[in-house]
Design an enzyme around this catalytic site. Sequence first.
Site, short mmCIF file in Angstrom:
data_model
loop_
_atom_site.label_atom_id
_atom_site.label_comp_id
_atom_site.label_asym_id
_atom_site.label_seq_id
_atom_site.Cartn_x
_atom_site.Cartn_y
_atom_site.Cartn_z
N TYR A 55 0.86 -1.19 0.00
CA TYR A 55 0.00 0.00 0.00
C TYR A 55 0.89 1.24 0.00
O TYR A 55 1.74 1.40 0.86
CB TYR A 55 -0.89 -0.04 1.24
CG TYR A 55 -2.07 0.92 1.28
CD1 TYR A 55 -2.19 2.01 0.41
CD2 TYR A 55 -3.09 0.73 2.20
CE1 TYR A 55 -3.26 2.87 0.47
CE2 TYR A 55 -4.19 1.58 2.28
CZ TYR A 55 -4.27 2.66 1.41
OH TYR A 55 -5.35 3.52 1.48
N CYS A 56 0.70 2.11 -0.98
CA CYS A 56 1.40 3.40 -1.05
C CYS A 56 2.91 3.20 -1.04
O CYS A 56 3.45 2.48 -1.87
CB CYS A 56 0.91 4.31 0.08
SG CYS A 56 1.48 6.03 -0.04
N VAL A 57 3.62 3.81 -0.09
CA VAL A 57 5.08 3.72 -0.08
C VAL A 57 5.54 2.28 0.08
O VAL A 57 6.60 1.89 -0.42
CB VAL A 57 5.66 4.62 1.03
CG1 VAL A 57 5.20 4.17 2.41
CG2 VAL A 57 7.17 4.65 1.00
N GLY A 99 4.03 -0.18 -1.27
CA GLY A 99 3.88 -0.74 -2.61
C GLY A 99 5.07 -0.39 -3.49
O GLY A 99 5.56 -1.23 -4.25
#
Length: 622
Positions: free
Chosen positions: A355-357, A359
Amino acid sequence: MTDKTVSDSVVFEDLFRQQGEAMRAMFAPLVPGAEGLSADPAELQHWAMSAAKLQKMWLDFSAEQAGHVEPMLARLGDIGKWTQTWMAMAGQMPIAQAETQAKLWNESVALWSAVMGQFAGGQKTPEDTPALPRKDRRFADKRWHEQPAFALIHQTYLLLAERLQQMAEETQGLSPERKEQLRFATKVVTDALSPANFPLTNPVVIERTMETRGENLVKGVEHLLDDLRKGQLTHTDPNAFELGRNIAVTPGKVVHETPMFQLIQYSPTTDEVLETPLLIFPPWINRFYILDLNPQKSFIRWAVEQGLTVFVVSWKSADASMAEVVWDDYVRSQIEAIDQVRARLKVPAVHTIGYCVAGTTLAATLAVLARRGEAEKVASATFFTAQVDFEDAGELKNFIDDSQLKMLGSLSTEGYLDGRYMAATFNALRGTDLIWNYVVNNYLLGESYPAFDLLHWNGDTTNLPSKWHQAYLCDLYRDNRLVIPDALTVDNTPVDLRRIATPCYIQAGREDHIAPPNSVWKLTRHLSGDWKFVLAGSGHIAGVVNPPSSGKYQFWLNHGTPASLEEFVAGAEETKGSWWPDWIEWIRQQSPARIPAKGKRVPGGKGDKVIEDAPGRYVRSR
């Protein structure tokens, strides 16, 4: 009682009365009919008490926090910095041109005539609200429309804000980066100058102040001073939620722990489970329980109910012991977590989510494993709003110039960045919603805080290792090195995203202001294996945390071979509701085998030594 005592008492009472009269006189002329009313002594005393409370609170705070206010303001978000940025570049905007000024004057006169024309002859009924030219939800309350003065104030403001933003877009002679900073700074400044944000130009605040005789301002200043003390804007009732009681309540156990993270395994709710487990990497910029807010919203609980054995990494909030932590350590931690799950359940591979960073980091992890010949450890990778190509990374790039990087370095005095600074940055990206809305409600209207789990999570900040943070901003956001083959080396292994052949499911939020969908899409341009892209309705959080039971939003799929996000959207098919069911079907297609939910599939069972109950200690660390 001596004559002197009587004299002192009279002087004090007179001063007290004058304070009350002065405070009332400030607001009364702004309320129709109130200026001609004489206040009785009891009412004046009430006003005086409010004035005295305000004065005492501020004097006490000033004495208590002498010399500490400036860093407090920095943690809340430095509007002054963006004002300076705007002033430094405003000279290049066409606002100084005589032609522009004349045009603006003519538009203003036309606007004032149109607004005042709505009030000609008076209103016949309360329902006859003037149809004003410009609409904005900050001024939706009918009191902004009922009186000519406040109608003119907010309509003029909206015209000026609109024109200034237009001028920022049309400014010539700036690099694309500086022009984007000017555009963003213009928005920050105009949002801050909204008449809704000031007590004497906001009719809702004026009316509340008259009704409560200033008690709303007393309560509001209490909120303001509390926020200044803790260095963070409060969005929700701080006592409404407790980890493990009414948030982050999905049953599970911490089964592994390192100085970087705890590994949580959740208890199954089905008799059979998919043989290949799921390992979720949330961003360490925030707490992992965004995916486990409550039973109705929890992606984790939902995934468990679909027959997945779910593991989640709970990252430790940085402290001085993590001063030397860099990106390599997060990649190594992801690999360690993958290996721990594989060994614990005796499986060859795991499904992963980043998720986000996290990812972005998962992409680097996959590239490292591929280079080492270990790609088979990961059966699939799902990316929630994650970027690898930062060319079009959105408004966060406004915070990545050399002066701001230097400032961030100066704030990281013990090897880590206080999470409140990052919270202020993310709030600034949505200033109207996450700053000024709460300034009005909390500080001016003096309203009580709501109980809202998402906002509680938003304010539950985590600290970041300084070395990682600086390198991440420079190497990825500023220099965009991750998409250059072998330009970065992680754990002594060159990173080339083109080596990733792992099946990938890539989710983007249509209205995401942190990871814009066009930026997320670019991940598809760097993979060598199969991928599926889904564009979800809403943004960075609601676009992800959208359970099927909510019946909200929609998602788009394109079964062709689009070469760009524009082509994807043009040929996409819209489906109402959550994209989660589409994702779980994709997961089942990758690894359909099922096994009984027993043994170490049930954490903490007979003979299984675990560390503690979920959600664990690390999520509580500050």
